[in-house]
Design a protein around this motif. Structure first.
Motif, short mmCIF file in Angstrom:
data_model
loop_
_atom_site.label_atom_id
_atom_site.label_comp_id
_atom_site.label_asym_id
_atom_site.label_seq_id
_atom_site.Cartn_x
_atom_site.Cartn_y
_atom_site.Cartn_z
N GLU A 28 0.86 -1.17 0.13
CA GLU A 28 -0.05 0.05 -0.05
C GLU A 28 0.73 1.28 -0.09
O GLU A 28 0.50 2.18 -0.55
N SER A 29 1.91 1.16 0.79
CA SER A 29 2.82 2.33 0.83
C SER A 29 4.29 2.05 1.31
O SER A 29 4.26 1.03 2.14
N PHE A 30 5.23 2.73 0.88
CA PHE A 30 6.55 2.37 1.41
C PHE A 30 7.49 3.60 0.97
O PHE A 30 7.00 4.35 0.22
N GLU A 31 8.62 3.80 1.65
CA GLU A 31 9.65 4.74 1.38
C GLU A 31 10.72 4.20 0.97
O GLU A 31 11.10 3.06 1.15
N ALA A 32 11.51 4.76 -0.20
CA ALA A 32 12.70 4.41 -0.64
C ALA A 32 13.46 5.50 -0.94
O ALA A 32 13.12 6.71 -1.42
N ARG A 33 14.68 5.29 -1.25
CA ARG A 33 15.82 6.15 -1.40
C ARG A 33 15.92 6.01 -3.09
O ARG A 33 16.24 4.79 -3.42
N ILE A 34 15.93 7.16 -3.65
CA ILE A 34 15.92 6.83 -5.19
C ILE A 34 17.08 7.70 -5.95
O ILE A 34 17.23 8.87 -5.69
N ASP A 35 18.00 7.14 -6.38
CA ASP A 35 18.88 7.97 -7.31
C ASP A 35 18.14 8.65 -8.34
O ASP A 35 17.76 7.92 -9.25
N GLY A 93 23.36 12.83 -3.12
CA GLY A 93 22.71 11.45 -2.85
C GLY A 93 21.37 11.23 -3.14
O GLY A 93 20.63 12.16 -3.90
N PRO A 94 20.72 9.86 -3.04
CA PRO A 94 19.41 9.64 -3.39
C PRO A 94 18.45 10.32 -2.82
O PRO A 94 18.67 10.99 -1.68
N VAL A 95 17.40 10.80 -3.35
CA VAL A 95 16.06 11.47 -2.74
C VAL A 95 15.42 10.49 -1.95
O VAL A 95 15.17 9.25 -2.43
N GLU A 96 14.44 11.19 -0.97
CA GLU A 96 13.47 10.08 -0.07
C GLU A 96 12.34 10.39 -0.97
O GLU A 96 11.85 11.34 -1.57
N GLY A 97 11.66 9.16 -1.34
CA GLY A 97 10.39 9.05 -1.90
C GLY A 97 9.52 8.17 -1.24
O GLY A 97 9.70 7.13 -0.50
N VAL A 98 8.35 8.81 -1.07
CA VAL A 98 7.16 8.06 -0.62
C VAL A 98 6.25 7.63 -1.74
O VAL A 98 5.71 8.32 -2.59
N PHE A 99 5.87 6.39 -1.71
CA PHE A 99 5.17 5.67 -2.66
C PHE A 99 3.71 5.49 -1.94
O PHE A 99 3.61 4.34 -1.10
#
Ligand SMILES: NC(=O)CC[C@H](N)C(=O)O
Length: 196
Positions: free
Chosen positions: A118-125, A132-138
């Motif tokens: 349903e929902s997760f966070e990930a570090r995205i290049d 560095g990678p950006v924080e993304g909420v999906f």
């Protein structure tokens, strides 16, 4: 240096968070609901929310054609999640009567990540963003199934395209506005500034 005026489409969705992130990225940000308000901004953010509702409200508020026209005329636009769906030239798993504005030659699959998570966070290049990678909420996020030759993939997650740019139009599957990491908004503000 000119400060760009950037609207946030305020028919539905997480408008406030984008207004805050844009202000943090040194833009003047204001909500946009009507064609007259759209005419006054240099650029537009389309927030996350529910793309089927947003599409319905765009029709009701008489915004669908004015929005399409501005996108066609080259106004810089950034769409997150439901906003990405709105910017897709082609949509998979949309509702039958669902309208998009188009703007990026890409096929987007709605709720693609949502079935597993349903929902997760990930570090995205993110190509073009330093530090560095950006924080993304999906959140029930779409992914990009394929892009045309003129669209550039800026980020992937788990083998799926999650950030795309075509000229002045930018789209991400995820929500950087929910993380306090304003670098994607700053990237967009730079895009807008470059065209002023
Ligand atoms: N967080 C979001 O914007 C979710 C998008 C939503 N699943 C839609 O189809 O519009």
């Amino acid at each position: 240096m000119t400060t760009p005026v950037i609207g946030v489409l305020a028919l539905q969705g997480d408008v406030r968070e984008h207004l805050i992130a844009l202000a943090a990225a040194d833009a003047v940000a204001r909500p946009v609901r009507r064609p007259e308000e759209l005419a006054e901004v240099d650029a537009l953010v389309i927030p996350g929310g529910e793309s089927t509702t947003m599409s319905k409200l765009a029709v009701l508020f008489g915004m669908l054609e004015p929005l399409r026209e501005r996108v066609r005329a080259g106004m810089p636009v950034y769409g997150t999640c439901a906003g990405m769906i709105m910017l897709a030239d082609k949509l998979l798993d949309g509702r039958e009567d669902q309208e998009t504005l188009g703007g990026i030659d890409m096929i987007v699959r709605r709720n693609a990540f949502g079935r597993q998570n349903e929902s997760f966070e990930a570090r995205i290049d993110f190509a073009g963003i330093d530090g560095g990678p950006v924080e993304g909420v999906f959140i029930r996020a779409p992914w990009v199934e394929s892009v045309g030759a003129s669209a550039e993939v800026l980020a992937t997650y788990d083998g799926h395209t999650v950030a795309v740019r075509q000229g002045n139009v930018l789209a991400t599957s995820f929500h950087p506005e929910l993380t306090g990491d304003d670098r994607v908004h700053a990237y967009f503000v730079d895009m807008v500034r470059a065209g002023l």
